[in-house]
Write an enzyme that holds these catalytic residues in place. Sequence first.
Site, PDB file in Angstrom:
ATOM      1  N   ASP A 228      46.486  89.750 -93.096  1.00  0.00           N
ATOM      2  CA  ASP A 228      46.468  88.587 -93.984  1.00  0.00           C
ATOM      3  C   ASP A 228      47.468  88.754 -95.134  1.00  0.00           C
ATOM      4  O   ASP A 228      47.547  89.827 -95.744  1.00  0.00           O
ATOM      5  CB  ASP A 228      45.043  88.465 -94.548  1.00  0.00           C
ATOM      6  CG  ASP A 228      44.789  87.150 -95.232  1.00  0.00           C
ATOM      7  OD1 ASP A 228      44.893  86.108 -94.576  1.00  0.00           O
ATOM      8  OD2 ASP A 228      44.460  87.166 -96.442  1.00  0.00           O
ATOM      9  N   GLU A 280      48.116 106.800 -83.065  1.00  0.00           N
ATOM     10  CA  GLU A 280      47.166 107.864 -82.697  1.00  0.00           C
ATOM     11  C   GLU A 280      46.185 107.368 -81.640  1.00  0.00           C
ATOM     12  O   GLU A 280      45.573 108.141 -80.929  1.00  0.00           O
ATOM     13  CB  GLU A 280      46.348 108.309 -83.917  1.00  0.00           C
ATOM     14  CG  GLU A 280      47.139 109.052 -84.970  1.00  0.00           C
ATOM     15  CD  GLU A 280      46.272 109.275 -86.212  1.00  0.00           C
ATOM     16  OE1 GLU A 280      45.025 109.330 -86.103  1.00  0.00           O
ATOM     17  OE2 GLU A 280      46.858 109.369 -87.313  1.00  0.00           O
TER      18      GLU A 280
HETATM   19  C1  GLC Z   1      45.645  83.641 -95.541  1.00  0.00           C
HETATM   20  C2  GLC Z   1      44.551  83.038 -94.695  1.00  0.00           C
HETATM   21  C3  GLC Z   1      43.887  81.959 -95.464  1.00  0.00           C
HETATM   22  C4  GLC Z   1      43.261  82.571 -96.700  1.00  0.00           C
HETATM   23  C5  GLC Z   1      44.299  83.327 -97.506  1.00  0.00           C
HETATM   24  C6  GLC Z   1      43.644  84.227 -98.508  1.00  0.00           C
HETATM   25  O1  GLC Z   1      46.669  82.768 -95.789  1.00  0.00           O
HETATM   26  O2  GLC Z   1      45.092  82.610 -93.480  1.00  0.00           O
HETATM   27  O3  GLC Z   1      42.912  81.280 -94.729  1.00  0.00           O
HETATM   28  O4  GLC Z   1      42.690  81.582 -97.499  1.00  0.00           O
HETATM   29  O5  GLC Z   1      45.103  84.158 -96.707  1.00  0.00           O
HETATM   30  O6  GLC Z   1      43.049  85.314 -97.873  1.00  0.00           O
END
Ligand code: GLC
Length: 578
Positions: A228, A280
């Site tokens: 993310d 790993e």
């Molecule tokens: C990313 C995710 C989104 C989320 C953001 C914060 O963009 O795809 O859904 O709100 O990160 O984690």
Amino acid sequence: MSVDTVPAALAGPLTLVHAADHTPGWWRSAVIYQVYPRSFRDLNGDGVGDLAGITAELPQLAELDVDAVWLSPFYRSPQRDAGYDVSDYCDVDPLFGTLDDFDAMMAEAKRLGLRLIVDLVPNHCSDQHAAFRAALAAPADGPERDMFIFRDGLGESGELPPNNWQSHFGGPAWTRITEPDGTAGQWYLHLFDSSQPDFNWDNDAVHAEFERVLRFWLDRGVSGFRVDVAHALVKAPGLPAWGGRADGNSSDGFPGHEAPMFGQPALHDIYRAWRRILAEYGPDRILCAEANVDPLPRLADWVRPDEMHQAFNFPYLHAGLDPHRMRRVVTESLNALDAVGAPTTWVLSNHDVVRHATRFGYDGPAPRDGDGIGPADPQPNAELGRARAAAATMFMLGLPGGAYLYQGEELGLPDGIDIPDHQRQDPTFGRTGGERLGRDGCRVPLPWRAGEPNNGFGSGADPWLPQPESFGALARDTQAASPSSHLNLYRSMLALRRQLRLGEGSLAWLEDWSTDTSLGYLNGTVAVLMNVGHEPLDLPAGTVLLRSSAAAAMNAPEHQLGSGETVWLEIYIEDTES
Ligand code: GLC
């Protein structure tokens, strides 16, 4: 193929961009299906999807013939940002089930030959995470605070935020805390909601914690991680003010490479360390970056040979149906990623954007990402959107590289538009006072079985977001029974793509098809031709393998490509050397 082996049936010049690539690595040509657990299938009847529901329906995904499933977060979380606010990275939120449910899901996926990829959220956690609670309880100079980005405020008594950065969801990216002694205190940084404090990646303890999290899920058998906001973990030293858009949406010409919260060089050492950990566990575990970077060629920095395996291609998602833009993005992507030996990925929808069946239902500009569509906005043409979405997906799935699908797109689902304000849950809605509706529209629970309560999503409580009326007719079982349905088109596309090994294939632009209203390329012996204009176009000689639209095919004779249609056409290559 090379430029001089032009298929006899295709008069006209070709421009070769990418040669066929059979480098080993399952992900290099994989189709990965995103499951958004809250909205996939609700087995326990509480109105929210769960892991047991996913396990129950995994056979449907195996039948669709995808290679892997990426699961959006199901970890312990107060759900302020639908699970992207994690309070315990190594446990399942009771809303979704238990770790035993996870193991059962993993076992079923293995049985079906599907890989599972989980979401890793390393930029921030929840304000309910033990580390953040400890930081709040600790003195301002304590090591607990150093896990996060705390700063004194500006102004006479620290009443102003430490800099001018804005939250992605609207409003300032800083929130002031009350110190344990009751006085107004320091501020902490949150690029997203105030309930999502950013970690301090200058601190080794943060690195150690995430290495533990990686091993926890690798030990449980996952094939990798979608990372993310992978471009945001490290911030520029001194947190300098930033005059540009600071909300992190670099989708469209945003000079993200200059922003002090994105793309910092030190990021790459983090991913190199993670790649060593994955190695790993063998050669098959992967990292995929959600990295919103501009300009596109910089994406290659995330997928150099010792870093991540894949990165999402958001410029492709944002290219719309503009043939010139699509061509530029595809060419730039293949050139940039070929230079570092990484595969491309392609994507049209996910849980953060208006679904492509809805976006393509507009003739003018579609709503901006994250803004959503409400009943008071201009409305999309649903039929047109669905037909164009089929054409766009068929264009995408013919491209060499990997592809990501978002749950429900195989049904041609539109966004939910009639969502009452009190049911909207995206923090964007609250933080902008309703000015931006947010991303709930693309997150509406799936219709499985027409005629059952909630179209078979779950038989108990109402779904956490209301399903549009059209979901009844679009339910999976109805579509499964209809040969000309969107679902059956996806099945045919995925089966053919695998059979013809298009993901490992080549790409050469068919110059005669590169116009204001059409775009075409050759992948091996398959010509992929798309018509986004209003007039039918004559097809070159060849065998039609698949057309995106049964309806358009009926409007256009066999030898023509209808308006808003894509075709896969097998071309016979004349052996010029014999
Ligand atoms: C990313 C995710 C989104 C989320 C953001 C914060 O963009 O795809 O859904 O709100 O990160 O984690």
